[in-house]
Design a protein around this motif. Structure first.
Motif, PDB file in Angstrom:
ATOM      1  N   PHE A 119     -15.557  22.292  -9.328  1.00 40.61           N
ATOM      2  CA  PHE A 119     -14.851  21.257 -10.078  1.00 40.61           C
ATOM      3  C   PHE A 119     -13.351  21.435  -9.911  1.00 40.61           C
ATOM      4  CE2 PHE A 119     -15.813  24.759 -12.995  1.00 40.61           C
ATOM      5  CZ  PHE A 119     -14.536  25.097 -13.435  1.00 40.61           C
ATOM      6  N   VAL A 120     -12.594  20.425 -10.370  1.00 44.34           N
ATOM      7  CA  VAL A 120     -11.132  20.473 -10.396  1.00 44.34           C
ATOM      8  C   VAL A 120     -10.686  20.528 -11.846  1.00 44.34           C
ATOM      9  CG1 VAL A 120      -9.027  19.209  -9.853  1.00 44.34           C
ATOM     10  CG2 VAL A 120     -10.920  19.200  -8.236  1.00 44.34           C
ATOM     11  N   ASN A 121      -9.805  21.456 -12.170  1.00 44.67           N
ATOM     12  CA  ASN A 121      -9.285  21.601 -13.530  1.00 44.67           C
ATOM     13  C   ASN A 121      -7.892  20.980 -13.568  1.00 44.67           C
ATOM     14  OD1 ASN A 121      -9.499  22.412 -16.181  1.00 44.67           O
ATOM     15  ND2 ASN A 121      -8.691  24.455 -15.818  1.00 44.67           N
ATOM     16  N   THR A 122      -7.746  19.819 -14.229  1.00 36.83           N
ATOM     17  CA  THR A 122      -6.511  19.062 -14.060  1.00 36.83           C
ATOM     18  C   THR A 122      -6.172  18.216 -15.280  1.00 36.83           C
ATOM     19  OG1 THR A 122      -5.393  17.515 -12.557  1.00 36.83           O
ATOM     20  CG2 THR A 122      -7.714  17.080 -13.032  1.00 36.83           C
ATOM     21  N   PHE A 123      -4.886  17.852 -15.395  1.00 39.41           N
ATOM     22  CA  PHE A 123      -4.426  16.897 -16.396  1.00 39.41           C
ATOM     23  C   PHE A 123      -4.511  15.456 -15.873  1.00 39.41           C
ATOM     24  CE2 PHE A 123      -2.159  20.546 -18.289  1.00 39.41           C
ATOM     25  CZ  PHE A 123      -2.375  20.309 -19.634  1.00 39.41           C
ATOM     26  N   GLN A 177       0.839  -1.194   0.000  1.00 39.19           N
ATOM     27  CA  GLN A 177       0.000   0.000   0.000  1.00 39.19           C
ATOM     28  C   GLN A 177       0.879   1.252   0.000  1.00 39.19           C
ATOM     29  OE1 GLN A 177      -2.376  -0.496   3.518  1.00 39.19           O
ATOM     30  NE2 GLN A 177      -3.647  -2.103   2.640  1.00 39.19           N
ATOM     31  N   PRO A 178       0.373   2.365  -0.557  1.00 33.30           N
ATOM     32  CA  PRO A 178      -0.954   2.552  -1.120  1.00 33.30           C
ATOM     33  C   PRO A 178      -1.076   1.949  -2.525  1.00 33.30           C
ATOM     34  CG  PRO A 178       0.303   4.578  -1.355  1.00 33.30           C
ATOM     35  CD  PRO A 178       1.168   3.634  -0.563  1.00 33.30           C
ATOM     36  N   HIS A 179      -2.300   1.565  -2.870  1.00 32.18           N
ATOM     37  CA  HIS A 179      -2.598   1.044  -4.205  1.00 32.18           C
ATOM     38  C   HIS A 179      -3.159   2.197  -5.038  1.00 32.18           C
ATOM     39  CE1 HIS A 179      -1.854  -2.751  -2.325  1.00 32.18           C
ATOM     40  NE2 HIS A 179      -2.929  -2.672  -1.557  1.00 32.18           N
ATOM     41  N   LEU A 180      -2.609   2.391  -6.236  1.00 37.59           N
ATOM     42  CA  LEU A 180      -2.892   3.602  -6.999  1.00 37.59           C
ATOM     43  C   LEU A 180      -3.615   3.297  -8.304  1.00 37.59           C
ATOM     44  CD1 LEU A 180       0.628   5.277  -6.624  1.00 37.59           C
ATOM     45  CD2 LEU A 180      -1.355   5.520  -5.107  1.00 37.59           C
ATOM     46  N   VAL A 181      -4.588   4.153  -8.612  1.00 33.65           N
ATOM     47  CA  VAL A 181      -5.220   4.190  -9.932  1.00 33.65           C
ATOM     48  C   VAL A 181      -4.926   5.564 -10.520  1.00 33.65           C
ATOM     49  CG1 VAL A 181      -7.371   4.064 -11.243  1.00 33.65           C
ATOM     50  CG2 VAL A 181      -7.058   2.625  -9.218  1.00 33.65           C
ATOM     51  N   ASN A 182      -4.277   5.594 -11.679  1.00 33.69           N
ATOM     52  CA  ASN A 182      -3.873   6.844 -12.321  1.00 33.69           C
ATOM     53  C   ASN A 182      -4.737   7.096 -13.552  1.00 33.69           C
ATOM     54  OD1 ASN A 182      -1.506   7.001 -10.520  1.00 33.69           O
ATOM     55  ND2 ASN A 182      -0.737   5.303 -11.766  1.00 33.69           N
ATOM     56  N   ILE A 183      -5.292   8.296 -13.630  1.00 28.60           N
ATOM     57  CA  ILE A 183      -6.184   8.680 -14.732  1.00 28.60           C
ATOM     58  C   ILE A 183      -5.589   9.935 -15.360  1.00 28.60           C
ATOM     59  CG2 ILE A 183      -8.559   9.191 -15.374  1.00 28.60           C
ATOM     60  CD1 ILE A 183      -9.350   8.062 -12.576  1.00 28.60           C
ATOM     61  N   GLN A 184      -5.040   9.798 -16.576  1.00 32.24           N
ATOM     62  CA  GLN A 184      -4.303  10.885 -17.214  1.00 32.24           C
ATOM     63  C   GLN A 184      -4.982  11.319 -18.512  1.00 32.24           C
ATOM     64  OE1 GLN A 184      -0.536   8.387 -16.719  1.00 32.24           O
ATOM     65  NE2 GLN A 184       0.330  10.460 -16.580  1.00 32.24           N
ATOM     66  N   PHE A 185      -5.107  12.639 -18.670  1.00 31.03           N
ATOM     67  CA  PHE A 185      -5.754  13.234 -19.838  1.00 31.03           C
ATOM     68  C   PHE A 185      -4.720  13.970 -20.690  1.00 31.03           C
ATOM     69  CE2 PHE A 185      -8.904  12.807 -16.525  1.00 31.03           C
ATOM     70  CZ  PHE A 185     -10.026  12.356 -17.186  1.00 31.03           C
ATOM     71  N   GLN A 186      -4.976  14.055 -21.990  1.00 32.21           N
ATOM     72  CA  GLN A 186      -4.057  14.740 -22.893  1.00 32.21           C
ATOM     73  C   GLN A 186      -4.135  16.253 -22.750  1.00 32.21           C
ATOM     74  OE1 GLN A 186      -4.835  13.289 -26.860  1.00 32.21           O
ATOM     75  NE2 GLN A 186      -3.501  11.519 -26.583  1.00 32.21           N
ATOM     76  N   LYS A 187      -5.246  16.755 -22.279  1.00 30.52           N
ATOM     77  CA  LYS A 187      -5.394  18.189 -22.026  1.00 30.52           C
ATOM     78  C   LYS A 187      -6.149  18.374 -20.717  1.00 30.52           C
ATOM     79  CE  LYS A 187      -9.647  18.583 -24.768  1.00 30.52           C
ATOM     80  NZ  LYS A 187     -10.308  19.301 -25.888  1.00 30.52           N
ATOM     81  N   LYS A 188      -6.100  19.592 -20.199  1.00 33.03           N
ATOM     82  CA  LYS A 188      -6.774  19.855 -18.938  1.00 33.03           C
ATOM     83  C   LYS A 188      -8.280  19.664 -19.093  1.00 33.03           C
ATOM     84  CE  LYS A 188      -4.096  22.749 -15.822  1.00 33.03           C
ATOM     85  NZ  LYS A 188      -4.057  24.026 -15.083  1.00 33.03           N
ATOM     86  N   VAL A 189      -8.855  19.013 -18.089  1.00 33.26           N
ATOM     87  CA  VAL A 189     -10.293  18.775 -18.095  1.00 33.26           C
ATOM     88  C   VAL A 189     -10.873  19.195 -16.750  1.00 33.26           C
ATOM     89  CG1 VAL A 189     -10.204  16.892 -19.771  1.00 33.26           C
ATOM     90  CG2 VAL A 189      -9.983  16.387 -17.324  1.00 33.26           C
ATOM     91  N   LYS A 190     -12.152  19.488 -16.752  1.00 31.99           N
ATOM     92  CA  LYS A 190     -12.861  19.822 -15.521  1.00 31.99           C
ATOM     93  C   LYS A 190     -13.535  18.554 -14.989  1.00 31.99           C
ATOM     94  CE  LYS A 190     -13.777  24.561 -17.036  1.00 31.99           C
ATOM     95  NZ  LYS A 190     -14.827  25.548 -17.398  1.00 31.99           N
ATOM     96  N   LEU A 191     -13.201  18.206 -13.757  1.00 29.54           N
ATOM     97  CA  LEU A 191     -13.758  17.011 -13.134  1.00 29.54           C
ATOM     98  C   LEU A 191     -14.504  17.410 -11.863  1.00 29.54           C
ATOM     99  CD1 LEU A 191     -10.710  14.583 -13.503  1.00 29.54           C
ATOM    100  CD2 LEU A 191     -12.682  14.828 -15.024  1.00 29.54           C
ATOM    101  N   GLN A 192     -15.671  16.807 -11.667  1.00 29.28           N
ATOM    102  CA  GLN A 192     -16.536  17.218 -10.563  1.00 29.28           C
ATOM    103  C   GLN A 192     -16.915  16.068  -9.630  1.00 29.28           C
ATOM    104  OE1 GLN A 192     -19.627  19.790 -11.963  1.00 29.28           O
ATOM    105  NE2 GLN A 192     -20.890  19.564 -10.130  1.00 29.28           N
ATOM    106  N   LEU A 193     -16.871  14.831 -10.154  1.00 27.80           N
ATOM    107  CA  LEU A 193     -17.389  13.716  -9.370  1.00 27.80           C
ATOM    108  C   LEU A 193     -16.645  12.432  -9.713  1.00 27.80           C
ATOM    109  CD1 LEU A 193     -19.772  12.704  -7.488  1.00 27.80           C
ATOM    110  CD2 LEU A 193     -21.031  12.243  -9.605  1.00 27.80           C
TER     111      LEU A 193
END
Length: 236
Positions: free
Chosen positions: A182-186, A109-125
């Motif tokens: 929301f979070v604005n992130t790559f 641990q910790p066990h990780l899940v990585n979610i990567q975008f090619q451009k910045k996106v707005k995430l809310q949930l």
């Protein structure tokens, strides 16, 4: 009468109704049914916190995935990876729309899940499907959600404790400031910090990430969410 809901674990909704309208509560969902001739029903996705329970802890879970119309699933636009996995229980199990399969970690641990975008996106949930009844000590008990441009500058934005969850668990990315919706992130990283019963490896059956739908009307400070309003929002 103005009725405002408090103590919702992930999302907070307001309902504006008349004094003649009634509020019905059923199971994990809050069903609002107007007693007038329109018979309009609205279902809320959040799981209510029990008396005396602290914010940042989530109990239960919803058996049916219900998401508001003004959100869209963003996971299909991302590259997904995990820190470790058992053969046959890899990252694809998190996105296969099958609640019978699961990602199983295979490491410290910790066990990780990585979610990567090619451009910045707005995430809310973020919505997870976890099941203590089936997975017991493999079920996450504490989760950290981090965001950033990449692995080098991830910052924790939320830590949540899960108390024997069974079903879809909703984790809002909104900040304490009402304007931070929301979070604005790559990149988004979901870290399983600990499991129930001191379990070592973890099971997560599905993960979905949602962001706000883009405004269909350019240069407008607001956007319509119902199909009826969107249909008549353009001059033809």
């Amino acid at each position: 009468m103005f009725l405002k809901l408090h103590h919702l674990s992930s999302l907070c909704f307001e309902y504006l109704g008349k004094e003649s309208e009634t509020l019905k509560i059923a199971g994990s969902f809050r069903d609002f049914e107007k007693t007038n001739s329109n018979k309009v029903k609205v279902r809320l996705m959040a799981t209510e916190l029990s008396e005396g329970e602290e914010e940042g802890k989530v109990t239960g879970g919803n058996q049916v995935l219900i998401v508001e119309d003004d959100l869209r699933e963003m996971g299909k636009k991302a590259a997904w990876s995990v820190s470790s996995c058992k053969p046959g229980n890899g990252v694809s199990a998190l996105r296969d729309e099958n609640l019978e399969t699961y990602w199983q970690s295979d490491g410290a641990q910790p066990h990780l899940v990585n979610i990567q975008f090619q451009k910045k996106v707005k995430l809310q949930l973020v919505v997870l499907y976890v099941d203590f009844k089936l997975d017991e000590s493999y079920t996450p008990s504490k989760i950290s959600i981090r965001a950033g441009d990449g692995f080098h500058n991830l910052k924790e934005i939320k830590t949540v404790e899960l108390l024997k969850p069974s079903g879809w668990v909703y984790l809002s990315l909104s900040g304490n400031d009402p304007r931070e919706t929301f979070v604005n992130t790559f990149m988004l990283q979901i870290a399983v910090l600990s499991n129930h019963l001191n379990g070592r490896d973890t099971h997560v059956r599905q993960i979905k990430v949602y962001g706000p739908r883009p405004n269909p009307i350019p240069h407008q400070p607001f956007h319509f969410t119902s199909r009826e309003f969107i249909t008549y929002s353009f001059v033809r």
